[in-house]
Scaffold this active site. Structure first.
Site: not given
Lengths: 412, 412, 412, 412
Positions: A77, A80, A202, A254, A272
């Site tokens: 991530s 992103k 992705y 988050y 992660v």
């Protein structure tokens, strides 16, 4: 742990106090073995759980590092915000905003979080939003789109990044939830690519292999207004870098982003795979790596090291309690044959607040006089913001209109 | 609109280009009459809907203003970050965090947003969190507690603030929803005061009367690390000011905070009285006022003026694309009778990034030599962060250990 | 446990096989000591945790019971459907529906569950809905309103019910959450009474003291179309009883109502005092009592006993797999001097399905004939639904129009 | 509208008063043209919007109908309770419950509604739950599984049902949201089949073509304890039929199920094809058809006709205000040469409540005597529930033990 890397690093620390300071930070957290490897992607569960590294790259382009800073791992991530920046460069911030929002979802990373009314994912840093964002990148097909993604992230890192095919296969094989998010986004009309194309790009993007040093350079590229400070390539516009940092600020950690901003105060994004990037805008970028995760999917030691770093080194982005340095280097004030004279030497970047300093000084000096000569030496000025130019111009015109002679050295 | 105020302002603009720029901004938005006065508190619906003002106070303590900047109105939710700061000063950030969180609620200002597990309100800037926070302020009873709140907000504003008793009575009479939030918080164990006491203090705090100028000074106090830049009184600690700004960043504009941070980039807080505060940390504070609200309860013209201001004046907090100024003012390098000599003149605040500049310079200079004399002139250094001290000390020790003579002028 | 009650019960069981069956059911669950007393109302935590009783009252007015069926306890939420029935009798079902909905909330009993658009609580069986419903009951003040509530519930139970003042005081002292719900409802405009009045009536209603036998009679009143089968007093209209049962069906067991309906199949309502009522419409009402609760606030042994009872005795309301009995008692068919003659003896209640049987028989008999004489003996009919009257009338008219002579004995 | 069908129907009405009554109901709602055809499946938007039909099939197997009761349309979500019944027959109710819950979701039909903890869809009547349920049906592949689904629904309807291939293709082409639900369910571990297999079966099941008459027979099969009353085939167990009705009661009309149960009182299920089934357990099943839908996806005229039908014909399942008929047909009581004698004639189905009547009568008669002869004539008893058998046996044994002679005719 990579002992070769450590030995080398210790040698360097002998002469690099920044690296030495980072190494001490790692030591302070090394014994924490809490948390667990990500297991929902089976391949991620095969890495060495003890890997632990940190790197800091300044906007001057120098990198200091400690621990396993050259151990490869998948970016996950952390990709992103950079893919968001790519899409924003290609389509513009406003067009991307039509497909994905800016708001924290208040929910876990894999939450559904599509807006009830518009179908837009809450933000580009949750999975749904990242899939939609990645699919906005131009290209005739999935391969071409991924080539662009890889080229962009490679430019941010300053070296060519490759895919870990085993991790990619593992993501692809266990990607039901992400496929679900893609189908939902497509059903809501915000995903324009076929689901399989979108998830392929992705999953590949998440499987790019980086080191902690790479992450620090990527973060420094954001810190440096979109210019990679090592390669000096302009990767994205200043505006896109700024907005990307803003999104990391409110959504990067988050449903823990608010506490992160209060306690650590560095825009950040975790993955992660165990990596985290953090940025002190216009100062430096940081990468950290430790693959054991907490329940939210954030690297435990990585988060803790960043918090210690911020606290000990006073790095909170809002922690600048000193008054900004005055742009006025020197003011010589004397009465000559032609009356009162003022020579004002200004330097640095003139923005609203520094221009206001100059203007206030000039107005105060003029307030007690009816005439005089003013010389502004702006030859040391590095950059003038538009607002500063307008303030100074207006002030100088006013002074001239009320009987003062004003000359300027250098561009304002 | 207050015509007297306007006439005076126009005169000032003649000689104050900052105020003139603010005035032009107001003009650009003056004709927008969309939105409506808050009506859930009947007394709020009685104000002049056309009121429109702005003020900017720099950390140097100078205020520029335009429009109805001296029109009084009630502070409402703009009080929340300041009361949070008061509670954090009294109890510490960690103790306050046991009662109220840091996370955006993703919901409207009057949302319930109590954490399912802990009962904590999501953050101190929603009503539930503000009521809990206000009740943490010390004092034997509601009156004493409110006296402290008023004294603290007055210190931030630099003048004594008073309650609008008619608005207070109206809030008290229509406060069912806030009483509900207080009962819920009390039932969850996070509100320690009786409900009636808590809401009395909260309603009074919301009914304090301010002007737009007051708001700009209050905001500047946050910008200035907790020191009111006009009165020079230390109102709160630097750490509390920093955390307060962080909370405003993620939670200040309710469920619009992410887009606000992306587009405007200034920590802010709005109130249904029509006021907004915005802060550029270590630079300035802004107050704006226009009582017509959008559906989220934010001042429409106030928000728009702030967005225009940020865009035109490039004020986004992350918008500092230039490299920070080097702390190295001058480096004189010559070979004398005692071998190579280096005189390094450094100035300003030494933090991680500027110390790293100095260290890198010294290490590079020493790398090609086996001995030499180094003189560091740090007499122009305004402040040394602990991390910088450690980096410099380690480097100098290392240089001495490897054969260099190093002297320092000034404290490092 | 009350040994006197048990001894007496054992004696009765000697000759009452229903009570004996109930007693065996209690025995099967007696050893389950899981769960805990409600503790959020301190006074509730003082009862004997081992109390365990059951009672069943048929629509014929006979009650069988076992265990501690005469132990007093507070009714708590079991009062809610009955107070709903009272409000519906006074204002009409539609007017009550303007203030409180019919839908399960999918949330715990003390959930907030106000409709976002209308502010209506989801249903009258969650706390918010019960407070709003109770406040709809007429009366000049709280005392008068509570007198009506008590009178109504007493009429359902067939004896005067009294308040446990210690429990009431405890509810009142710890009622923050319920006060919050009342404030929210008032702020949404669905609660017309002052909060303190509304919660006083509600807390008193919850503190009414009942026995398990009382609950079985109250439940039987609902089963019996609103007529208390013991006192034969008409307490509510058939329509209100029907709708009350429907609400208990979908909302009675909170977020467990669907599974309850699938597995137990008896409309029911539980209370944190340990009581549960369950109803088999037009058959019987049941009360059970055991004060140890599960995490949802339902009596553990009470729920289990009801499930066992339903399974062993095949009591699921939809478990009527046999064809309904035919209304046609006898059909005599012979050819006399005046041609073919048919005598049809019908009995019982004529509703849609039984009238359809009669009509189908008549049409089939007539289909093979062009003329004849038909005599319908309806003297044994207990009641004729309007739809049945219309079907029979239309059929008879059609028969007469096509040449048959038809006579009827008794009213149709 | 199909004029041929209407003419035929009018003729029939001449002699069928039930059909005539249904026809009048249609007339009362025919002019309502509100609502719109489902459009998210393009093919559904091509049907005649004016189609309007109703059919009622009693548990005696007779069907009355009115309007366009033989117009074909796709079954859509009306298939869901029947596929649930199939899965429950194959795997058992408890095993199905491990994959899908019983609770209303409080959300629209296409809501995600997977339990946060278990991943189970809320219930089998929302799309997510229906896809999971359909995938539980046995079979080697999708084709085999769908063959079983079609065979089962055909058995419920009493004729072979076929797929509308155009609708199937349209569902398949626009099925992003359902594929998303399937991926989510698979990611949660509750969907065992591959997503494409699961959605193929589900889309085919929804595309089965039925008429309103078919629906009434399918509904009557549920009403009749799982036995198709027309073909007399046993399609499912009584228990499965009962539980299916319970699920329709709490979840059948989506987030409107509570109000539906209060106002209409018939377990029901609607489909976006315009069909609705409704059931009065042990009495009859109803099908209605009108393809214009409300915002929730329910047929507007279909819902209204069912509400009118229920109100005018007093069909609410809990609306049985009369006492149940006594099982005691006759009691002859005389004193003969051998002392007091009682002959008790009982008939019908003996369940708890009717057995309790008999037992109470016997105990009362015996209470005033010390000896006597009792003859129970149970030859007219149609069925004896286990609980009734136990109650009667215990009572008779007790009577014999206390000196009475008891004989029984027929099985008890």
């Amino acid at each position: 742990m990579n002992s070769t890397a450590n030995e080398r690093t210790v040698d360097e620390h002998d002469v690099d106090p920044v690296a030495a300071a980072l190494s001490l930070l790692l030591d302070a957290h090394r014994d924490d073995t809490s948390g667990a490897l990500a297991d929902y992607i089976p391949e991620l569960a095969t890495v060495d759980p003890d890997g632990f590294g940190i790197a800091l790259t300044s906007v001057h382009g120098r990198t200091a590092h400690a621990g396993d800073a050259r151990t490869p791992f998948t970016i996950q991530s952390v990709s992103k915000p950079f893919v968001y920046a790519l899409a924003a460069c290609e389509l513009g911030i406003d067009e991307v905003a039509r497909h994905v929002g800016f708001e924290p979802s208040g929910e876990p990373f894999n939450a559904i979080s599509l807006d009830a009314a518009t179908g837009r994912p809450a933000n580009p840093l949750i999975n749904a939003g990242a899939i939609v964002t990645s699919a906005l990148v131009g290209g005739g097909d999935a391969e071409e789109r991924f080539d662009r993604v890889r080229a962009f992230l490679s430019a941010c890192a300053g070296r060519d990044l490759d895919v870990d095919e085993a991790v990619y296969a593992s993501e692809d094989a266990t990607g039901d939830r992400n496929r679900a998010l893609a189908h939902l986004a497509r059903s809501a009309g915000v995903l324009r690519q076929p689901v399989d194309d979108a998830t392929e790009v992705y999953f590949r993007q998440c499987s790019l292999v980086v080191t902690t040093e790479d992450l620090s350079v990527m973060a420094a590229t954001l810190a440096n207004g979109g210019v990679n400070p090592v390669t000096e390539a302009t990767v994205m516009s200043e505006r896109v870098a700024t907005v990307t940092l803003a999104i990391m600020t409110t959504c990067g950690m988050y449903d823990h982003s608010g506490a992160w901003m209060a306690r650590v105060g560095l825009p950040a994004k975790s993955g992660v795979g165990g990596g985290i990037v953090a940025v002190n805008p216009s100062q430096f970028g940081i990468g950290v790596y430790s693959p054991r995760l907490d329940e939210y999917g954030n690297s435990i030691r990585g988060s803790d090291v960043l918090q210690s770093l911020s606290e000990r080194f006073e790095l909170h982005v809002f922690d600048h309690p000193d008054r900004p340095r005055s742009p006025i280097v020197r003011a010589d004030d004397h009465t000559g044959e032609h009356g009162d004279e003022l020579t004002l030497v200004v330097r640095g970047e003139l923005d609203l607040i520094s221009a206001e300093e100059v203007v206030a000084f000039l107005r105060e000096w003029a307030a007690t006089r009816t005439a005089g000569t003013i010389h502004v030496d702006a030859s040391g000025v590095s950059r003038v913001r538009e607002v500063a130019r307008r303030l100074l111009t207006a002030t100088i015109e006013r002074l001239r209109a009320t009987g003062f002679a004003v000359t300027i050295d250098g561009t304002v």
